[in-house]
Design an enzyme around this catalytic site. Structure first.
Site, PDB file in Angstrom:
ATOM      1  N   TYR A   1      -0.616  -4.200 -14.599  1.00 15.21           N
ATOM      2  CA  TYR A   1      -0.551  -4.284 -13.152  1.00 15.21           C
ATOM      3  C   TYR A   1       0.397  -5.420 -12.770  1.00 15.21           C
ATOM      4  O   TYR A   1       0.576  -6.392 -13.493  1.00 15.21           O
ATOM      5  CB  TYR A   1      -1.928  -4.425 -12.498  1.00 15.21           C
ATOM      6  CG  TYR A   1      -2.721  -3.138 -12.574  1.00 15.21           C
ATOM      7  CD1 TYR A   1      -2.516  -2.116 -11.653  1.00 15.21           C
ATOM      8  CD2 TYR A   1      -3.641  -2.944 -13.602  1.00 15.21           C
ATOM      9  CE1 TYR A   1      -3.216  -0.922 -11.742  1.00 15.21           C
ATOM     10  CE2 TYR A   1      -4.338  -1.743 -13.702  1.00 15.21           C
ATOM     11  CZ  TYR A   1      -4.117  -0.739 -12.772  1.00 15.21           C
ATOM     12  OH  TYR A   1      -4.788   0.445 -12.866  1.00 15.21           O
TER      13      TYR A   1
ATOM     14  N   ASN B   1       5.143 -11.564  -6.562  1.00 13.84           N
ATOM     15  CA  ASN B   1       4.083 -12.021  -7.469  1.00 13.84           C
ATOM     16  C   ASN B   1       4.300 -11.596  -8.910  1.00 13.84           C
ATOM     17  O   ASN B   1       3.964 -12.339  -9.842  1.00 13.84           O
ATOM     18  CB  ASN B   1       2.723 -11.521  -6.980  1.00 13.84           C
ATOM     19  CG  ASN B   1       2.263 -12.240  -5.725  1.00 13.84           C
ATOM     20  OD1 ASN B   1       2.610 -13.393  -5.498  1.00 13.84           O
ATOM     21  ND2 ASN B   1       1.481 -11.555  -4.903  1.00 13.84           N
TER      22      ASN B   1
ATOM     23  N   TYR C   1       0.320   5.097  -8.073  1.00 14.98           N
ATOM     24  CA  TYR C   1       1.428   4.251  -7.616  1.00 14.98           C
ATOM     25  C   TYR C   1       2.802   4.884  -7.852  1.00 14.98           C
ATOM     26  O   TYR C   1       3.814   4.290  -7.511  1.00 14.98           O
ATOM     27  CB  TYR C   1       1.364   2.903  -8.337  1.00 14.98           C
ATOM     28  CG  TYR C   1       0.066   2.162  -8.125  1.00 14.98           C
ATOM     29  CD1 TYR C   1      -0.179   1.482  -6.937  1.00 14.98           C
ATOM     30  CD2 TYR C   1      -0.935   2.173  -9.098  1.00 14.98           C
ATOM     31  CE1 TYR C   1      -1.372   0.813  -6.729  1.00 14.98           C
ATOM     32  CE2 TYR C   1      -2.129   1.502  -8.899  1.00 14.98           C
ATOM     33  CZ  TYR C   1      -2.341   0.823  -7.713  1.00 14.98           C
ATOM     34  OH  TYR C   1      -3.528   0.180  -7.508  1.00 14.98           O
TER      35      TYR C   1
ATOM     36  N   ASN D   1       0.820  -8.042 -10.823  1.00 19.64           N
ATOM     37  CA  ASN D   1       0.621  -9.485 -10.741  1.00 19.64           C
ATOM     38  C   ASN D   1       0.375 -10.164 -12.079  1.00 19.64           C
ATOM     39  O   ASN D   1       0.285 -11.397 -12.138  1.00 19.64           O
ATOM     40  CB  ASN D   1      -0.531  -9.804  -9.791  1.00 19.64           C
ATOM     41  CG  ASN D   1      -0.206  -9.452  -8.349  1.00 19.64           C
ATOM     42  OD1 ASN D   1       0.913  -9.043  -8.045  1.00 19.64           O
ATOM     43  ND2 ASN D   1      -1.168  -9.600  -7.467  1.00 19.64           N
TER      44      ASN D   1
ATOM     45  N   HIS E   1       6.752  -0.365  -4.363  1.00 19.61           N
ATOM     46  CA  HIS E   1       6.485  -1.466  -5.296  1.00 19.61           C
ATOM     47  C   HIS E   1       6.714  -1.065  -6.754  1.00 19.61           C
ATOM     48  O   HIS E   1       6.699  -1.920  -7.636  1.00 19.61           O
ATOM     49  CB  HIS E   1       5.044  -1.943  -5.106  1.00 19.61           C
ATOM     50  CG  HIS E   1       4.857  -3.418  -5.291  1.00 19.61           C
ATOM     51  ND1 HIS E   1       5.856  -4.352  -5.085  1.00 19.61           N
ATOM     52  CD2 HIS E   1       3.750  -4.141  -5.652  1.00 19.61           C
ATOM     53  CE1 HIS E   1       5.392  -5.567  -5.306  1.00 19.61           C
ATOM     54  NE2 HIS E   1       4.116  -5.466  -5.657  1.00 19.61           N
TER      55      HIS E   1
END
Length: 261
Positions: free
Chosen positions: A129, A177, A79, A131, A84
């Site tokens: 992570y 989120n 990532y 969320n 994000h």
């Protein structure tokens, strides 16, 4: 693992950031009763204190309310550099400019301790992570008794043009989120500052998830890098002086930065 030492070099004074136990029950002064979160009566209340040893008489000890500065993202090289994960990148930028080492794991977060000027800060990149970011933020905020108005969340925002930033004292979760989960772990309280970093909207009919997990183009990266440099300065101003006229001018400049006459 507990936080134990000051790893930064950001103040010109000879200082030490220390974690200490505090006996006076000050929590009710910092948090509205409806917004008390994650507190345990069995745990001692812990505070940061920053003591300047060179500029003050021995009997005078200056203490400052610390800041918890959290960047939202996903752990792992997969990532790295994606839209994000811009919150993680901003934390890295702040850490570099303040000589803070991100070298401690606590409450499911990668943590670094240091200072902006003489104000102690705790930099955090949750490793849960996106969320589930609140699983790190909530316990850290409660353990160190950080007041809500000193919890700064940094995250990506599709509602802003790429590279445009906005610094606000409070707000909603904007369908993000990670931010939503943090709010839930702060007992639903929204009265914490947030720095949103614009990443734009998916082009055409592109899937939103694919867009968020995509890396920036070369031109987009230039805008993001320039924006983050401006954002670091804004965060430092916020930590030392709060929401003042400089922050208002920052927001106004960001709003119209790509407008042409």
């Amino acid at each position: 693992m507990s936080l134990s030492s000051y790893t930064g070099n950001s103040s010109p004074l000879s200082v030490a950031v220390m974690l200490s136990a505090s006996s006076p029950p000050f929590t009710s002064l910092l948090h509205p009763k409806a917004c008390r979160f994650g507190q345990s009566k069995s745990n001692p209340k812990r505070l940061f204190s920053l003591r300047a040893s060179s500029s003050l008489p021995n009997k005078l000890k200056a203490e400052y309310t610390p800041w918890l500065i959290v960047g939202l993202g996903n752990p792992g090289t997969k990532y790295y550099g994606t839209r994000h994960n811009i919150g993680f990148e901003m934390i890295d930028h702040i850490a570099r400019t303040t000589d803070i080492s991100m070298n401690t794991i606590q409450s499911k977060g990668l943590v670094g301790i240091g200072a902006v000027g003489e104000v102690p800060i705790l930099l955090v990149k949750p490793q849960t992570y996106m969320n589930f970011s609140g699983e790190s933020v909530g316990p850290l905020a409660a353990y160190y008794q950080i007041p809500l108005h000193h919890i700064l969340m940094i995250y990506d925002d599709m509602g802003l043009l790429n590279g445009v930033l906005r610094l606000q004292p409070k707000g909603g979760h904007s369908h993000h989120n990670g931010l939503k989960n943090v709010t839930e772990h702060l007992n639903g309280c929204r009265s914490f500052p947030r720095l949103s970093i614009g990443i734009g909207n998916p082009p055409g009919s592109m899937d939103m998830k694919a867009f968020l997990l995509q890396k920036f183009s070369r031109s987009e990266r230039k805008q993001i890098d320039a924006g983050m440099e401006q954002g670091v300065d804004a965060v430092k101003t916020l930590v030392e002086y709060g929401f003042n006229d400089t922050i208002s001018r920052f927001n106004l400049g960001q709003k119209y930065k790509f407008h042409t006459v």
